[in-house]
Design an enzyme around this catalytic site. Structure first.
Site, PDB file in Angstrom:
ATOM      1  N   MET A  50       3.765  -1.081   1.808  1.00 13.72           N
ATOM      2  CA  MET A  50       2.419  -1.567   1.531  1.00 13.72           C
ATOM      3  C   MET A  50       2.489  -3.074   1.252  1.00 13.72           C
ATOM      4  O   MET A  50       3.428  -3.541   0.604  1.00 13.72           O
ATOM      5  CB  MET A  50       1.831  -0.845   0.322  1.00 13.72           C
ATOM      6  CG  MET A  50       1.840   0.674   0.447  1.00 13.72           C
ATOM      7  SD  MET A  50       3.443   1.418   0.031  1.00 13.72           S
ATOM      8  CE  MET A  50       3.359   1.383  -1.756  1.00 13.72           C
TER       9      MET A  50
ATOM     10  N   CYS B 279      -5.526  -3.717  -0.717  1.00 14.93           N
ATOM     11  CA  CYS B 279      -4.587  -3.367   0.347  1.00 14.93           C
ATOM     12  C   CYS B 279      -4.043  -4.673   0.916  1.00 14.93           C
ATOM     13  O   CYS B 279      -4.788  -5.429   1.557  1.00 14.93           O
ATOM     14  CB  CYS B 279      -5.255  -2.553   1.446  1.00 14.93           C
ATOM     15  SG  CYS B 279      -4.156  -2.230   2.852  1.00 14.93           S
TER      16      CYS B 279
END
Length: 396
Positions: free
Chosen positions: A318, A104
């Site tokens: 993201m 992430c």
């Protein structure tokens, strides 16, 4: 009626970039969950509140979106080249599994601050005032991340005037550098091409073929042209997420791309690999109104990008996909590069649903193969809550 007492586990709830998640020190986890396996997965799912058929995660720390159904485990590194090891778990909202297949990028910005505040960095490495450089080993994909954390009076500085579209309030800027960001050990372009003809079901697109850039950088990502699937690239969440047919089309594209990239052997396996690859669509610059009501001008951006995460259009972008965008933009001829006007570039500013984001990347070509040397972007991070998270003692 039998009952099992709850146990409590030291934890920190943090925002990093446009995501938030529950952070743990490895040493604080129950012994059974200190190693990869079913016990760890079960514990993290219970912490987040999954699987939840209602898709609300009311009975856990998750926020019922891909951006908020996240967990992070950090520990001191055994490597002399790194300070800490960082492991990321994307918890499925409605299915019983944790996806460990990728990183992430947003929460990467919170790892350095968390490591410093949690005593995982030697005190001698922390200046009284200035910047602390934290060398992070991203264990999911085996890559190095360098985080530069602002320090004031010997503590992590969290407040500041750095604004990040997709985050309501300003905070301190945390520059994050992804070294050699090609994901995994394979080629950056797994097919050897910067653009492929991707075969998809006829119900996805007439003719059953889409132009696609398939790249392993930051996170495995499938880029397609917005116009090829009937979009403009200015869409906001409600235009996609309220359309079940559209979501099914994107999932079919994602599954076909995953097979073509060699990540899975059959499209049916994609359902158990929700975190990777990502699918995104790109378009040349255009004026649009962001989700916050902010006007984005075509003259202020190089291209438009919309990306899906865990089956839904992301509210911003993201962090790992931003790395993929930056790297792909730096390679002449990719769909991302062409949408940005083509040519050579070392940075790109793109429009996403919440606003804009700039990311820099450096690439090189040797023996006909492209490689990325680094990607850089700025995020921010902040502790939201710290203390203990509680779960039933028989939850794992």
């Amino acid at each position: 009626m039998s009952q099992v007492p709850q146990i409590r586990i030291p934890a920190t709830y943090m925002r990093g970039g446009t995501s938030k998640g529950v952070f743990f020190r490895l040493q604080d986890l129950p012994e059974a969950a200190q190693a990869m396996g079913p016990a760890r997965d079960a514990l993290l799912m219970r912490v987040i509140g999954s699987p939840d058929p209602y898709q609300k995660q009311v009975d856990g720390m998750g926020g019922a979106t891909s951006s908020t159904s996240k967990t992070v485990i950090v520990s001191r590194s055994d490597s002399t080249e790194h300070d800490v090891d960082y492991l990321f778990g994307q918890v499925s909202i409605d299915k019983p599994f944790v996806d460990w297949s990728g990183n992430c990028g947003n929460l990467s910005a919170a790892v350095g601050p968390f490591a410093i505040a949690s005593g995982l960095i030697d005190a001698g490495r922390i200046p009284d005032n200035g910047v602390a450089t934290v060398r992070i080993w991203q264990a999911n994909i085996g890559k190095t991340i360098v985080s530069r954390v602002p320090i004031t009076d010997g503590k992590v500085q969290e407040t500041g005037d750095f604004e990040l579209d997709g985050v309501t309030f300003p905070a301190a800027e945390v520059p994050v550098e992804f070294t050699d960001p090609a994901d995994g050990e394979g080629a950056m372009f797994p097919t050897g091409n910067v653009v492929d003809e991707l075969e998809v079901p006829e119900e996805v697109v007439e003719g059953g073929v889409l132009k696609a850039t398939l790249i392993n950088a930051g996170i495995p990502t499938i880029f397609i042209n917005a116009a090829d699937i009937g979009y403009t690239g200015t869409e906001l969440q409600e235009a996609i997420n309220s359309d079940t047919r559209a979501l099914a089309r994107f999932e079919a594209i994602r599954a076909c791309g995953a097979v073509r990239m060699g990540l899975i052997e059959h499209v049916d396996e994609a359902a158990n690999r929700q975190h990777t690859p990502k699918v995104a669509f790109v378009a040349p610059p255009s004026d649009y109104l962001s989700s916050s009501g902010k006007q984005v001008s075509a003259g202020d951006i190089d291209l438009l990008v919309r990306a899906l995460s865990m089956g839904k259009l992301h509210h911003a972008m993201m962090g790992t996909a931003a790395v993929a965008i930056g790297v792909a933009a730096a390679v002449p001829g990719t769909l991302v590069n062409l949408a940005a006007g083509g040519g050579e570039r070392t940075s790109v500013c793109f429009g996403h649903p919440s606003g804009t984001l700039q990311v820099g990347a450096e690439t090189r070509q040797a023996d006909g193969q492209w490689a990325a040397t680094k990607a850089i972007m700025s995020r921010s991070a902040r502790v939201l809550m710290e203390g203990w998270v509680r779960v039933p003692g028989d939850a794992f």
